[in-house]
Design a protein around this motif. Structure first.
Motif, PDB file in Angstrom:
ATOM      1  N   ALA A  47       0.808  -1.217   0.000  1.00  0.00           N
ATOM      2  CA  ALA A  47       0.000   0.000   0.000  1.00  0.00           C
ATOM      3  C   ALA A  47       0.841   1.267   0.000  1.00  0.00           C
ATOM      4  CB  ALA A  47      -0.935   0.009   1.209  1.00  0.00           C
ATOM      5  N   SER A  48       2.013   1.245   0.648  1.00  0.00           N
ATOM      6  CA  SER A  48       2.802   2.473   0.749  1.00  0.00           C
ATOM      7  C   SER A  48       4.247   2.148   1.069  1.00  0.00           C
ATOM      8  CB  SER A  48       2.231   3.395   1.836  1.00  0.00           C
ATOM      9  OG  SER A  48       2.352   2.782   3.120  1.00  0.00           O
ATOM     10  N   GLN A  49       5.140   3.095   0.741  1.00  0.00           N
ATOM     11  CA  GLN A  49       6.530   3.045   1.185  1.00  0.00           C
ATOM     12  C   GLN A  49       6.847   4.415   1.784  1.00  0.00           C
ATOM     13  OE1 GLN A  49       9.644   4.495   0.018  1.00  0.00           O
ATOM     14  NE2 GLN A  49       8.442   5.986  -1.157  1.00  0.00           N
ATOM     15  N   ASN A  50       7.818   4.489   2.670  1.00  0.00           N
ATOM     16  CA  ASN A  50       7.979   5.667   3.520  1.00  0.00           C
ATOM     17  C   ASN A  50       9.115   6.607   3.143  1.00  0.00           C
ATOM     18  OD1 ASN A  50       5.865   4.729   5.192  1.00  0.00           O
ATOM     19  ND2 ASN A  50       7.298   3.413   6.311  1.00  0.00           N
ATOM     20  N   LEU A  51       9.993   6.249   2.232  1.00  0.00           N
ATOM     21  CA  LEU A  51      11.131   7.107   1.925  1.00  0.00           C
ATOM     22  C   LEU A  51      10.697   8.292   1.073  1.00  0.00           C
ATOM     23  CD1 LEU A  51      14.080   4.677   1.071  1.00  0.00           C
ATOM     24  CD2 LEU A  51      13.728   6.005   3.156  1.00  0.00           C
ATOM     25  N   PRO A  52      11.261   9.481   1.297  1.00  0.00           N
ATOM     26  CA  PRO A  52      11.022  10.609   0.395  1.00  0.00           C
ATOM     27  C   PRO A  52      11.680  10.350  -0.955  1.00  0.00           C
ATOM     28  CG  PRO A  52      12.670  11.179   2.029  1.00  0.00           C
ATOM     29  CD  PRO A  52      12.132   9.846   2.430  1.00  0.00           C
ATOM     30  N   PHE A  53      11.341  11.198  -1.933  1.00  0.00           N
ATOM     31  CA  PHE A  53      11.793  10.941  -3.297  1.00  0.00           C
ATOM     32  C   PHE A  53      13.288  11.143  -3.489  1.00  0.00           C
ATOM     33  CE2 PHE A  53      11.571  15.511  -3.448  1.00  0.00           C
ATOM     34  CZ  PHE A  53      12.504  15.883  -4.403  1.00  0.00           C
ATOM     35  N   LEU A  54      13.952  11.897  -2.605  1.00  0.00           N
ATOM     36  CA  LEU A  54      15.326  12.316  -2.843  1.00  0.00           C
ATOM     37  C   LEU A  54      16.312  11.373  -2.169  1.00  0.00           C
ATOM     38  CD1 LEU A  54      16.920  14.601  -4.228  1.00  0.00           C
ATOM     39  CD2 LEU A  54      16.960  15.771  -2.015  1.00  0.00           C
ATOM     40  N   MET A  55      17.350  10.967  -2.930  1.00  0.00           N
ATOM     41  CA  MET A  55      18.416  10.118  -2.414  1.00  0.00           C
ATOM     42  C   MET A  55      19.768  10.724  -2.761  1.00  0.00           C
ATOM     43  SD  MET A  55      17.095   6.278  -3.360  1.00  0.00           S
ATOM     44  CE  MET A  55      15.744   5.515  -2.449  1.00  0.00           C
ATOM     45  N   GLN A  56      20.794  10.302  -2.017  1.00  0.00           N
ATOM     46  CA  GLN A  56      22.151  10.760  -2.269  1.00  0.00           C
ATOM     47  C   GLN A  56      22.979   9.612  -2.817  1.00  0.00           C
ATOM     48  OE1 GLN A  56      23.972  13.465   0.579  1.00  0.00           O
ATOM     49  NE2 GLN A  56      25.851  12.254   0.566  1.00  0.00           N
ATOM     50  N   VAL A  57      23.736   9.881  -3.872  1.00  0.00           N
ATOM     51  CA  VAL A  57      24.574   8.857  -4.484  1.00  0.00           C
ATOM     52  C   VAL A  57      25.567   8.306  -3.460  1.00  0.00           C
ATOM     53  CG1 VAL A  57      26.352   8.460  -6.231  1.00  0.00           C
ATOM     54  CG2 VAL A  57      24.349   9.829  -6.790  1.00  0.00           C
ATOM     55  N   GLY A  58      25.661   6.969  -3.426  1.00  0.00           N
ATOM     56  CA  GLY A  58      26.613   6.314  -2.533  1.00  0.00           C
ATOM     57  C   GLY A  58      26.124   6.078  -1.127  1.00  0.00           C
ATOM     58  N   LYS A  59      24.911   6.502  -0.802  1.00  0.00           N
ATOM     59  CA  LYS A  59      24.370   6.328   0.537  1.00  0.00           C
ATOM     60  C   LYS A  59      23.331   5.210   0.539  1.00  0.00           C
ATOM     61  CE  LYS A  59      21.910   8.817   4.208  1.00  0.00           C
ATOM     62  NZ  LYS A  59      21.333  10.120   4.625  1.00  0.00           N
ATOM     63  N   PRO A  60      23.413   4.252   1.497  1.00  0.00           N
ATOM     64  CA  PRO A  60      22.432   3.161   1.537  1.00  0.00           C
ATOM     65  C   PRO A  60      21.101   3.610   2.138  1.00  0.00           C
ATOM     66  CG  PRO A  60      24.019   2.897   3.313  1.00  0.00           C
ATOM     67  CD  PRO A  60      24.488   4.073   2.504  1.00  0.00           C
ATOM     68  N   TYR A  61      20.015   3.088   1.574  1.00  0.00           N
ATOM     69  CA  TYR A  61      18.666   3.407   2.045  1.00  0.00           C
ATOM     70  C   TYR A  61      17.898   2.109   2.297  1.00  0.00           C
ATOM     71  CZ  TYR A  61      19.520   8.215   0.599  1.00  0.00           C
ATOM     72  OH  TYR A  61      20.031   9.478   0.476  1.00  0.00           O
ATOM     73  N   THR A  62      17.201   2.062   3.429  1.00  0.00           N
ATOM     74  CA  THR A  62      16.375   0.908   3.778  1.00  0.00           C
ATOM     75  C   THR A  62      14.919   1.213   3.457  1.00  0.00           C
ATOM     76  OG1 THR A  62      17.873   0.195   5.539  1.00  0.00           O
ATOM     77  CG2 THR A  62      15.604  -0.596   5.645  1.00  0.00           C
ATOM     78  N   PHE A  63      14.306   0.371   2.635  1.00  0.00           N
ATOM     79  CA  PHE A  63      12.909   0.565   2.272  1.00  0.00           C
ATOM     80  C   PHE A  63      12.000   0.039   3.384  1.00  0.00           C
ATOM     81  CE2 PHE A  63      14.697   0.239  -2.135  1.00  0.00           C
ATOM     82  CZ  PHE A  63      14.409   1.548  -2.512  1.00  0.00           C
ATOM     83  N   THR A  64      11.043   0.855   3.787  1.00  0.00           N
ATOM     84  CA  THR A  64      10.011   0.453   4.733  1.00  0.00           C
ATOM     85  C   THR A  64       8.661   0.834   4.155  1.00  0.00           C
ATOM     86  OG1 THR A  64      10.074   2.554   5.945  1.00  0.00           O
ATOM     87  CG2 THR A  64      11.564   0.807   6.707  1.00  0.00           C
ATOM     88  N   GLY A  65       7.604   0.205   4.645  1.00  0.00           N
ATOM     89  CA  GLY A  65       6.272   0.525   4.140  1.00  0.00           C
ATOM     90  C   GLY A  65       5.208  -0.338   4.763  1.00  0.00           C
ATOM     91  N   THR A  66       4.057  -0.373   4.101  1.00  0.00           N
ATOM     92  CA  THR A  66       2.890  -1.075   4.632  1.00  0.00           C
ATOM     93  C   THR A  66       2.309  -1.994   3.558  1.00  0.00           C
ATOM     94  OG1 THR A  66       2.351   0.791   6.067  1.00  0.00           O
ATOM     95  CG2 THR A  66       0.599  -0.793   5.647  1.00  0.00           C
ATOM     96  N   ILE A  67       1.949  -3.208   3.992  1.00  0.00           N
ATOM     97  CA  ILE A  67       1.286  -4.178   3.110  1.00  0.00           C
ATOM     98  C   ILE A  67      -0.107  -4.430   3.657  1.00  0.00           C
ATOM     99  CG2 ILE A  67       1.359  -6.520   2.170  1.00  0.00           C
ATOM    100  CD1 ILE A  67       4.386  -6.459   2.546  1.00  0.00           C
ATOM    101  N   ASN A  68      -1.100  -4.406   2.779  1.00  0.00           N
ATOM    102  CA  ASN A  68      -2.489  -4.692   3.159  1.00  0.00           C
ATOM    103  C   ASN A  68      -2.824  -6.154   2.875  1.00  0.00           C
ATOM    104  OD1 ASN A  68      -2.935  -2.069   3.927  1.00  0.00           O
ATOM    105  ND2 ASN A  68      -4.040  -1.483   2.077  1.00  0.00           N
TER     106      ASN A  68
END
Length: 528
Positions: A47-68
């Motif tokens: 249903a949703s993911q929580n990260l904003p649209f902007l990322m920085q090159v070379g930086k790791p990001y963990t995806f979180t969100g909600t499943i219905n």
């Protein structure tokens, strides 16, 4: 409910608006297309993911969100998957799940982070499968969520922009005043605020009568005349109601802080922000640096803001003084009967008032950016009106300080990066510095003033080595001349001049001392 002989559906709606005469008012409710069915056993959808649209090159990001869980069976294990730009599938096998029953949600955190390797746009698909060790989702139309991201070289700290359509004769604007007053100082380090005054409802707004040529453009841009006031927009795209007593206050510190935390792909530096009294001209120089590639067509906007406008009395047609009297504060009538007495001041004081957009409300169109490229704004505006209106009829005074707010906005959005239309990438503000602007001052002459700060008379002491023409002028913070003394030809020697500074309001003034030999200036502080 599927398969049952009798089904009852009940609805209630509360939108937060309270009425002292009719209780709570429901506005804009509609119920349509109700389906009653027996769900499939296995039917999940991200249903949703929580990260904003902007990322920085070379930086790791963990995806979180909600499943219905739209299905009928409980889920105890599943694979949570994502794929970037249709590349390899990253699988997180989640086991030991409890409570993920039909018509409930599950909050996921994927155990494989994503690190963007280059600037550009990324499309990420999210879905779940292998339900309860081998079962297949039976309804694929709602499985997958697609999110878009933009990666830049360096994510910059962001200053959020909050733009508000408001009115002098607007009872709901009055009700929103306390919340704006309480939130604005807290978010000031990372939020700039602009208030565009409009005549809503159809009633006087004397600030609008002065500023309408420029503020109308921005009000129409956001549809304020259709939406009504107060009507606020965070970073151009997110409608945040500024609050009304007991109603939910969308404009809040946590909401603004969350938006600021997302960062920006732009940095704005304001190097010059001045007002020249001799030409009555505002000037600003600002550099805009992009940390990723952008196509041509972004808009740079500059707003000249009066930090505070204050009336001598309540001129509102929607919540007039009579509704608070007798005495002030009893609120026996008007558009909002029973309004608490502390609201009265919000019919007379108005912060963050937009005086002018530079060069116009349409802004300046920027050319394309490469990563690390800077474009510069050099804008000026010659004041066409004093910062007061009808001083003998409807007097109001501006505060002793003004700001300019610079911001970068996209009109059409950027779908490939998850950027909505009208999105404001970055904003910055600077205090307007008052400069006297005397041309070619070659032979400065000296004078002294006391007391300074002053609460009564101010004495100016000066000495001449020969007979000269002497003129003394006093300017307020907005460059308006508030006092002049043309003393004609003055003989050589020591002289004093007394100025009745009781006639001035509290603030910082500039005293200009002119002789045939040159010009000198000093600051005079009045503390009434």
């Amino acid at each position: 409910a599927g398969g049952q002989p009798n089904v009852m559906l009940g609805f209630t709606y509360y939108n937060g608006y309270a009425s002292t005469t009719n209780g709570y008012v429901a506005v804009g409710m509609a119920v349509d297309n109700i389906s009653v069915y027996a769900p499939a056993a296995y039917d999940l959808g991200v249903a949703s993911q929580n990260l904003p649209f902007l990322m920085q090159v070379g930086k790791p990001y963990t995806f979180t969100g909600t499943i219905n869980n739209y299905g009928g069976d409980s889920i105890v294990s599943m694979n949570v998957n994502y794929s970037v730009n249709h590349g390899p599938v990253q699988v997180d096998n989640v086991t030991g799940i409890t409570g993920f029953n039909g018509l409930t949600t599950f909050n996921f955190s994927h155990n494989i982070p994503f690190t963007p390797s280059a600037t550009g746009n990324y499309s990420v698909r999210f879905w779940a499968d292998n339900l309860n060790s081998g079962n297949v989702d039976s309804k694929h139309s709602n499985d997958t969520l697609v999110a878009s991201f933009m990666a830049v070289d360096t994510v910059q700290p962001k200053s959020v922009l909050y733009e508000e359509g408001t009115g002098q004769s607007c009872v709901y604007c009055m009700l929103a005043g306390p919340n704006l007053d309480s939130v604005a100082p807290v978010v000031k380090p990372y939020c700039n605020i602009i208030s565009y005054h409009v005549p809503i409802p159809s009633a006087p707004d004397y600030m609008y009568q002065v500023t309408s040529p420029t503020t109308d453009t921005r009000a129409n841009y956001y549809g304020v005349y259709s939406n009504g006031t107060p009507d606020g927009f965070m970073d151009g795209w997110n409608n945040l109601y500024p609050g009304a007593l007991a109603a939910p206050n969308d404009f809040s510190t946590p909401v603004i802080a969350q938006e600021a935390a997302a960062g920006s792909p732009f940095k704005i530096n304001i190097s010059t922000c001045t007002y020249a009294t001799n030409t009555q001209t505002y000037n600003i120089t600002a550099s805009i640096t992009a940390y990723g590639p952008f196509a041509a067509g972004l808009t740079a906007q500059v707003a000249l803001i009066a930090d505070s406008i204050t009336y001598t009395q309540d001129y509102s047609a929607d919540d007039p003084t009579a509704s608070f009297a007798p005495p002030i504060g009893s609120s026996s009538g008007g558009s909002y009967p029973g309004a608490p007495d502390y609201l009265y001041e919000y019919t007379m004081k108005f912060p963050h008032v937009a005086e002018q957009m530079l060069p116009t409300g349409n802004g300046t169109t920027l050319s394309s950016f490469t990563a690390g490229q800077t474009q510069t704004l050099n804008l000026s505006w010659k004041s066409t009106h004093p910062l007061s209106y009808k001083p003998n009829t409807y007097p109001y005074d501006s505060s002793s300080t003004m700001h300019m707010v610079v911001f970068v906005q996209t009109n059409t959005g950027l779908a490939a990066a998850g950027v909505p239309a009208k999105f404001v990438y970055q904003s910055a503000s600077a205090l307007v510095s008052n400069i006297v602007g005397i041309d070619e001052v070659k032979n400065e002459v000296g004078f002294n003033m006391y007391p300074n700060p002053s609460r009564g008379n101010t004495t100016i002491v000066y000495s001449l080595n020969k007979t000269q023409q002497v003129t003394i002028e006093v300017y307020d913070m907005f460059g308006q001349k508030v006092y002049v003394a043309n003393n004609g030809q003055v003989a050589a020697g020591e002289h004093t001049i007394n100025i009745n500074s009781q006639q001035f309001q509290s603030g910082v003034y500039t005293v200009v001392f002119r002789t045939d030999g040159g010009v000198s200036t000093q600051k005079l502080i009045i503390q009434q």
